[in-house]
Write a protein that holds these residues in place. Structure first.
Motif, short mmCIF file in Angstrom:
data_model
loop_
_atom_site.label_atom_id
_atom_site.label_comp_id
_atom_site.label_asym_id
_atom_site.label_seq_id
_atom_site.Cartn_x
_atom_site.Cartn_y
_atom_site.Cartn_z
N ARG A 87 12.58 -26.09 34.56
CA ARG A 87 12.52 -26.81 35.71
C ARG A 87 13.74 -26.27 36.54
O ARG A 87 14.71 -25.89 36.23
CB ARG A 87 13.12 -28.41 35.34
CG ARG A 87 13.17 -29.38 36.39
CD ARG A 87 13.68 -30.56 35.77
NE ARG A 87 13.74 -31.59 36.87
CZ ARG A 87 14.12 -32.71 36.48
NH1 ARG A 87 14.47 -33.16 35.46
NH2 ARG A 87 14.43 -33.72 37.82
N GLU A 88 13.28 -26.04 37.85
CA GLU A 88 14.21 -25.64 38.98
C GLU A 88 14.05 -26.49 40.29
O GLU A 88 12.99 -26.64 40.65
CB GLU A 88 13.99 -24.28 39.30
CG GLU A 88 14.23 -23.00 38.12
CD GLU A 88 15.63 -22.92 37.62
OE1 GLU A 88 16.53 -23.24 38.45
OE2 GLU A 88 15.92 -22.56 36.81
N ASN A 89 15.14 -27.02 40.71
CA ASN A 89 15.26 -27.79 41.86
C ASN A 89 14.42 -28.98 41.46
O ASN A 89 13.77 -29.49 42.55
CB ASN A 89 14.82 -27.15 43.35
CG ASN A 89 15.70 -26.00 43.61
OD1 ASN A 89 17.22 -26.10 43.13
ND2 ASN A 89 14.95 -24.83 43.40
N GLY A 90 14.23 -29.60 40.52
CA GLY A 90 13.47 -30.60 40.12
C GLY A 90 11.83 -30.32 39.91
O GLY A 90 10.98 -31.46 39.78
N GLU A 91 11.68 -29.22 40.23
CA GLU A 91 10.12 -28.79 40.06
C GLU A 91 9.77 -27.83 38.98
O GLU A 91 10.90 -27.02 38.60
CB GLU A 91 9.76 -28.16 41.35
CG GLU A 91 9.81 -29.24 42.69
CD GLU A 91 9.03 -30.45 42.41
OE1 GLU A 91 7.70 -30.30 41.87
OE2 GLU A 91 9.39 -31.40 43.33
N LEU A 92 8.61 -27.95 38.60
CA LEU A 92 8.07 -27.11 37.45
C LEU A 92 7.98 -25.57 38.07
O LEU A 92 7.25 -25.36 38.99
CB LEU A 92 6.99 -27.38 36.61
CG LEU A 92 6.23 -26.51 35.65
CD1 LEU A 92 7.00 -26.51 34.34
CD2 LEU A 92 4.76 -27.07 35.38
N HIS A 93 8.56 -24.73 37.30
CA HIS A 93 8.27 -23.33 37.67
C HIS A 93 7.80 -22.44 36.27
O HIS A 93 8.40 -22.78 35.38
CB HIS A 93 9.71 -22.44 38.19
CG HIS A 93 9.89 -23.07 39.55
ND1 HIS A 93 10.08 -24.29 39.91
CD2 HIS A 93 9.87 -22.19 40.79
CE1 HIS A 93 10.46 -24.50 41.23
NE2 HIS A 93 10.29 -23.18 41.84
N ILE A 94 6.85 -21.59 36.61
CA ILE A 94 6.48 -20.55 35.66
C ILE A 94 6.81 -19.19 35.76
O ILE A 94 6.93 -18.76 36.94
CB ILE A 94 5.15 -20.86 35.40
CG1 ILE A 94 4.56 -22.39 35.13
CG2 ILE A 94 4.40 -19.85 34.50
CD1 ILE A 94 3.11 -22.57 34.97
#
Length: 262
Positions: free
Chosen positions: A218-225
């Protein structure tokens, strides 16, 4: 000859109705479906988003009207061109039906699912050249939902016409096929494993989870892959859709990874 995985440089199209996303996750399996196709609405991610000739939804290519016109002779007999609905422009789903069992597994480097002979990931591709010598675009049975392959004649036409949004990741070169290439070792994870849905919940709670070459954070409240490339480098992306290959993996809690600054 060279073989590439066809990707979108950056996809700026999304489904207008989010309820259709799950239905589209396993829709493109390499089988004809023009007789049952019902066009759905798509739109740009934002009002000022740039337009590209190539986009991607649920691991499936979307071509603009211009791209279809330029590449139609290479798609004929190899893929169905299925219309989407859009307020201003014409876009088409490219359903690749040219399925070729052409990977030489005696030379390729690959992994299988635990307790199964089914191929999970291919770390090094080796193709049987005689089976694809005259091909422009195709799929393989091993990853029929997630990967579209193209050859030089397809890529050259895209570059010649200056079509936008196309990205080609080279995975095989017949001129180097006999050379021994370094193989990236598969990372072994330990501890309790979690299915994908539980893994995503843990990520949104602040945990970092990984499986095979994939990592979610999670980065800046969003899912990152993050994915590990064949050359050992890492690529981060914020998914518009979840690659179906991730759904069957077991995920493990790992240390937080360094995330690049935007």
């Amino acid at each position: 000859m060279k073989v590439y995985i066809l990707l979108a440089e950056k996809s700026n199209l999304v489904f207008e109705n989010e309820e259709v996303i799950e239905a589209f996750l396993d829709k493109f399996r390499g089988l004809p479906m023009s007789s049952d196709w019902e066009p759905v609405w798509i739109e740009e991610v934002s009002q000022n988003a740039p337009k590209y000739d190539m986009n991607e939804l649920s691991c499936n290519p979307i071509f603009s009207e211009k791209a279809v016109s330029v590449l139609n002779h290479l798609l004929e007999g190899k893929a169905e061109v299925l219309p989407y609905q859009h307020k201003h422009d014409k876009y088409f789903a490219i359903n690749v039906t040219n399925m070729i069992d052409c990977i030489d597994f005696s030379k390729a480097d690959f992994s299988t699912y635990t307790g199964s002979d089914s191929v999970k990931e291919i770390n090094k591709y080796v193709f049987i050249e005689s089976l694809i010598a005259d091909e422009s675009i195709f799929k393989t049975p091993q990853h029929s939902m997630t990967r579209v392959f193209v050859t030089d004649q397809f890529r050259d036409k895209v570059l010649e016409a200056k079509l936008t949004g196309f990205k080609f990741r080279e995975v095989w070169d017949s001129a180097r096929s006999s050379e021994k290439e370094p193989v990236i070792e598969q990372i072994q994870y330990h501890g309790q494993s979690y299915p994908f849905k539980e893994a995503v919940q843990l990520v949104m709670q602040g945990k970092t989870l990984a499986s095979d070459k994939w990592l979610m954070q999670r980065e800046n409240g969003e899912l990152h892959i993050r994915t590990r490339e064949l050359n050992g480098s890492y690529t981060w992306f914020e998914p518009i859709f979840i690659p179906p290959v991730l759904l069957d993996l077991q995920w493990y809690i790992v240390d937080k990874a360094n995330y690049p600054e935007k």
